[in-house]
Design a protein around this motif. Structure first.
Motif, short mmCIF file in Angstrom:
data_model
loop_
_atom_site.label_atom_id
_atom_site.label_comp_id
_atom_site.label_asym_id
_atom_site.label_seq_id
_atom_site.Cartn_x
_atom_site.Cartn_y
_atom_site.Cartn_z
N LEU A 99 0.63 -1.23 0.03
CA LEU A 99 -0.04 0.09 0.11
C LEU A 99 0.84 1.52 -0.09
O LEU A 99 0.20 2.56 0.11
N GLY A 100 2.21 1.11 0.05
CA GLY A 100 2.95 2.21 -0.17
C GLY A 100 3.10 3.11 1.36
O GLY A 100 3.57 4.36 1.13
N TRP A 101 3.03 2.28 2.25
CA TRP A 101 3.36 3.08 3.40
C TRP A 101 4.84 2.74 3.90
O TRP A 101 5.24 1.91 4.08
N LYS A 102 5.49 3.76 3.98
CA LYS A 102 6.95 3.85 4.14
C LYS A 102 7.18 4.45 5.34
O LYS A 102 6.51 5.21 6.10
N PRO A 103 8.53 4.04 5.90
CA PRO A 103 8.92 4.86 7.06
C PRO A 103 8.86 6.16 7.09
O PRO A 103 8.67 6.70 8.26
N ASP A 104 8.95 6.88 5.98
CA ASP A 104 8.91 8.33 6.33
C ASP A 104 7.70 8.81 5.73
O ASP A 104 7.29 9.99 5.66
N THR A 105 6.60 8.10 5.77
CA THR A 105 5.25 8.55 5.53
C THR A 105 4.70 9.35 6.73
O THR A 105 4.76 8.92 7.65
N ASN A 106 4.25 10.43 6.38
CA ASN A 106 3.50 11.18 7.65
C ASN A 106 2.25 11.67 7.46
O ASN A 106 1.66 11.62 6.54
N VAL A 107 1.82 11.89 8.68
CA VAL A 107 0.18 12.48 8.92
C VAL A 107 0.28 13.83 8.14
O VAL A 107 1.25 14.62 8.53
N GLY A 108 -0.81 14.42 7.50
CA GLY A 108 -1.03 15.56 6.99
C GLY A 108 -2.61 15.87 7.00
O GLY A 108 -3.22 15.31 7.29
N THR A 109 -2.64 17.17 6.35
CA THR A 109 -4.08 17.55 6.13
C THR A 109 -4.77 16.73 5.08
O THR A 109 -4.06 16.09 4.24
N LEU A 110 -6.09 16.65 4.96
CA LEU A 110 -6.53 15.77 4.15
C LEU A 110 -7.44 16.50 3.00
O LEU A 110 -8.35 17.52 3.39
N ARG A 111 -7.18 16.06 1.81
CA ARG A 111 -8.04 16.67 0.68
C ARG A 111 -9.47 15.87 0.57
O ARG A 111 -9.50 14.71 0.80
N LEU A 112 -10.45 16.61 0.18
CA LEU A 112 -11.82 15.90 0.06
C LEU A 112 -11.83 14.67 -0.98
O LEU A 112 -11.46 14.93 -2.03
N VAL A 113 -12.16 13.57 -0.50
CA VAL A 113 -12.00 12.34 -1.37
C VAL A 113 -12.92 12.37 -2.77
O VAL A 113 -12.67 12.04 -3.66
N PHE A 114 -14.15 13.19 -2.16
CA PHE A 114 -15.16 13.23 -3.47
C PHE A 114 -14.60 14.13 -4.50
O PHE A 114 -15.12 14.10 -5.74
N ASP A 115 -13.87 14.96 -4.24
CA ASP A 115 -13.07 16.03 -5.25
C ASP A 115 -12.52 14.93 -6.45
O ASP A 115 -12.36 15.48 -7.61
N SER A 116 -11.98 13.98 -6.13
CA SER A 116 -11.16 13.14 -7.12
C SER A 116 -12.33 12.29 -7.87
O SER A 116 -11.68 11.55 -8.96
N VAL A 117 -13.52 12.19 -7.64
CA VAL A 117 -14.79 11.46 -8.49
C VAL A 117 -14.84 12.24 -9.56
O VAL A 117 -15.19 13.31 -9.78
N ASP A 118 -14.72 11.35 -10.89
CA ASP A 118 -14.85 12.03 -12.21
C ASP A 118 -15.25 10.85 -13.05
O ASP A 118 -14.72 9.92 -13.45
N LEU A 119 -16.77 10.77 -13.31
CA LEU A 119 -17.16 9.77 -14.17
C LEU A 119 -17.08 10.02 -15.59
O LEU A 119 -17.32 11.23 -16.22
#
Ligand SMILES: [Zn+2]
Length: 767
Positions: A45-65
């Motif tokens: 899943l691409g979880w690396k030792p240097d992966t960090n927590v951050g602010t979250l963009r709205l997942v619905f914005d990525s939806v494009d039919l």
């Protein structure tokens, strides 16, 4: 010592908490040496030792039919930094997206809040998987991890699921188990009797528990933790497991057990389709995953078409028929087992055991806080439990399960196996030492309580009944029924993210949808003013609790009843709140239908007509509401439309001087007349004349459709009403006529299609 899947899941969740702790500056307990399965899952899943927590963009914005015409690019939204909390109120507030990233001050404040919560709750709880999961949901639903639109809670949960699926699984095949309880409509809607509304509410709740029990059976037989459940609710479930022979066998046996029991209990009205699909685990983070998800769903359809194939002999065996149950009409039970439905009423109808227990449950559902699952039939509880009696199949032993419900969150039941806390986000409750396997049960369960009636103790503190709803309505005494669901949800899940259609994203979007329909709709009904977005179009700005009852609110749909005008208001609220919640993405819309009926009208027919209205809305192009027998786009009802049907007509016939009126659509006119309080006689005349005008209009349009269309006739068809409208307007009170906007707008051909809806609405409000 053999590693258990619970150990593996716990480790992943601890690591996610550690990431959260790091972000908030809190020193977390030491992490154990990583299991190889966890390392592998993180790699996938691409979880690396240097992966960090951050602010979250709205997942619905990525939806494009992909098949939709290209529209203007939607603005990028962010999640507000807001904990999901109901410490001081019944339901958490709705978090609407922000149009810019939370400021560094806001981030610091949120870090402090998390730091505090971890300080207060992590000690002594480092191995309490339930509590750690809840911490992740509360705080990690609005924070990203790695990819900017993947929430920490979703990556944690899916990594845990994959890691456990990799245990003793050298081939690295994973199994997506999909399930669907079909026949829900039949089971819920076809009943008829007094107090049906209450029973209906209970039936939909009962089916939630059936779904829950299917999940429980799968988890315990497969020996996997709850983190492997990707989605469960409203009769649907998706679970990840190892792609092994054992999974195949468990799925088969669980399916058989449930269907044998369902056939016995509900005469084939309810059926469980359950299947699994194996694929290489690496595809979980690739675009291939969307295909697997769709195929798993398609396989279920196949099962449904061969309903009860395993139980066919029993299904066709002749059975004696008897006096039927007056509620569900089953005629296969011994007549002496039929009992009076309402034990407090001398001449109550006779009903079967299930119907009687649903009626009782309906009376007691109000304020249920905890549900205890147990194999013991002897638990000290005020209310009668719901039981599931799964028969033995081959080497699978039979099992009796009971669900006891409680109106406090803290039942002490030594024989408990699992505790479900209803809509409970309070961390303290999850560290209660007497609970084993505690988890949250999200439930769309709002219902306005009725006032205590001295003469009727049975009904005291229960939900509003249909007659009471009708009595609370403005104008005509009627009950409204609203059904609504998300348009093209299947397509959104299958291809809404294009190449980024991965498991964590799907988990994220289904979680966000669930929150809206199961959690935030409650908040909206309970505390309207704090839960509506800033700009909202509304008929009245009331802030009382809605006089409505949720019969069902789940995955992506809802069915509610209530005082008719409040049901209409609520539908408008839901639509606008949902659009704001999903970042106004043009590909994510809702359609709905409302029927308005007498309180005595059979419930199943009301449900059917609101269903028909919803279907009409979908068939007319979606993003629409069917109401008063007509279908318009939501923005036409609300008066916020930028483009209408008339624009096209106007353009065709080259009539550029027809300007858009300042009031356009249905609600603005109803609102204006409501505010002016024109009096019953004026209202009655206005309605009558407007209906006549609408009729002239409709006849004209019909005639032009039949005749050979002459250009001239076509271009005049929206103007034929003008003389009648002038007459109608002249008979309104002076203060209304002085309103220039109102007068000219009502005469505008743009508004011609809305006359009937406007008139009907005014009429019902003033009857
Ligand atoms: Zn019955």
């Amino acid at each position: 010592m053999v590693t258990s899947s619970k150990d593996v899941a716990l480790q992943v969740i601890q690591q996610a908490i550690a990431a959260l702790a790091k972000w908030s500056g809190f020193t977390h307990p030491t992490l154990e040496k990583e299991y190889p399965e966890v390392t592998r899952a993180k790699e996938i899943l691409g979880w690396k030792p240097d992966t960090n927590v951050g602010t979250l963009r709205l997942v619905f914005d990525s939806v494009d039919l992909p098949d939709e015409p290209k529209k203007e690019k939607i603005q990028q939204n962010y999640h507000p930094l807001k904990v999901i909390d109901n410490d001081h109120q019944e339901y958490p507030d709705i978090p609407y997206p922000l149009d810019s990233e939370p400021s560094s001050e806001q981030q610091k404040a949120f870090q402090l809040e998390i730091n505090q919560a971890l300080r207060n709750h992590l000690q002594d709880n480092w191995v309490n998987l339930s509590l750690l999961m809840l911490i992740l949901e509360k705080f990690g639903s609005c924070l990203s991890f790695g990819q900017s639109d993947i929430a920490l809670v979703d990556i944690a949960r899916t990594t845990a699921a994959i890691a456990t699926a990799l245990l003793n699984n050298p081939a690295e095949e994973i199994s997506l188990i999909a399930g669907d309880l079909s026949g829900i409509q039949k089971f819920i809607y076809t009943i008829s009797s007094d107090g049906a509304l209450k029973s209906l509410r209970a039936r939909s709740f009962y089916l939630e528990l059936v779904t829950e029990e299917v999940v429980q059976q799968l988890l315990s037989r497969l020996e996997i933790p709850r983190t492997n459940v990707i989605y469960a609710g409203g009769g649907n479930l998706y679970i990840l497991a190892s792609g092994t022979e054992n999974t195949k066998k468990v799925v088969q046996k669980v399916r058989e057990q449930f269907n044998t029991w369902l056939l016995d209990e509900f005469q084939g009205k309810v059926f469980l389709a359950l299947d699994y699909l194996n694929f290489p685990v690496t595809e979980i983070a690739s675009a291939e995953f969307a295909n697997h998800w769709s195929n798993a769903t398609k396989n279920l359809a196949l099962h449904k078409s061969q309903k009860f194939a395993d139980q066919i002999n029993k299904f066709i065996a002749p059975e004696d028929s008897h006096e039927p149950c007056k509620v569900c009409h089953r005629d296969d039970v011994e007549p002496e087992t039929l009992q009076p439905l309402n034990k407090h009423e001398p001449d109550s109808v006779l009903a079967c055991e299930i119907c009687c227990s649903m009626f009782d449950l309906g009376s007691n559902l109000f304020g249920v806080k905890a549900i205890v699952r147990s194999t013991s039939d002897n638990v000290d509880s005020q209310f009668f439990p719901l039981s599931f009696k799964l028969p033995a199949i081959d080497d699978f032993p039979g099992v009796n399960i009971y669900y006891y419900y409680f109106k406090n969150w803290k039942p002490i039941v030594p024989e408990s196996d699992t505790v479900l806390l209803v809509n409970d986000w309070n961390l303290d409750h999850y560290q209660f030492k007497h609970f084993k396997n505690v988890s949250t049960l999200l439930l769309g369960n709002y219902g306005k309580e009725n006032k205590t009636d001295e003469n009727n103790q049975e009904e005291a503190q229960g939900f509003l009944r249909a007659e009471e709803m009708a009595a609370k309505a403005q104008g005509i005494n009627r009950v409204g029924y609203l059904r609504m669901d998300v348009d093209r949800l299947g397509q959104i899940f299958a291809k809404g993210f294009g190449k980024n259609q991965t498991l964590p994203k799907l988990a994220g979007i289904s979680r966000e949808m669930s929150y809206f329909f199961k959690v935030y709709l409650n908040s909206l009904a309970e505390q309207r003013n704090v839960n509506i977005p800033q700009k909202i179009t509304q008929l009245s700005d009331k802030n009382e609790k809605y006089n409505i009852l949720f019969i069902y609110a789940g995955g992506d749909d809802l069915f509610i009843s209530g005082a008719w005008n409040e049901v209409v208001d609520f539908a408008f609220d839901v639509y606008q709140c949902f659009r704001a919640y999903t970042g106004n993405n043009p590909d994510i819309t809702l359609s709905g239908g409302i029927s308005i009926n007498d309180a005595k009208f059979p419930l199943y027919q009301s449900a059917e007509s609101s269903g028909d209205a919803e279907k009409a809305a979908k068939n007319n192009g979606r993003d629409r509401l069917g109401l008063f027998g007509q279908v318009f786009k939501w923005d036409e009802w609300l008066g916020t439309a930028k483009v209408t049907n008339f624009d096209a007509v106007n353009k065709n016939y080259n009539n550029p001087e027809t300007k858009k009126p300042s009031l356009l659509g249905i609600l603005p006119f109803v609102q204006k007349l409501e505010q002016q309080n024109i009096g019953v006689n004026y209202a009655r005349n206005f309605v009558r004349n407007l209906l006549i005008t609408a009729q002239i209009q409709e006849q004209a349009l019909k005639k032009f459709e039949e005749d050979n269309k002459s250009e001239e006739a076509l271009s005049t068809r929206y103007y034929l009403h003008l003389p009648k409208i002038a007459y109608t307007l002249a008979r309104l009170p002076k203060n209304v006529l002085d309103d220039n906007d109102f007068r000219t707008s009502l005469k505008s051909p743009y508004n011609a299609p809305y006359f009937r809806a406007i008139a009907t609405w005014i009429e019902l409000l003033n009857r």
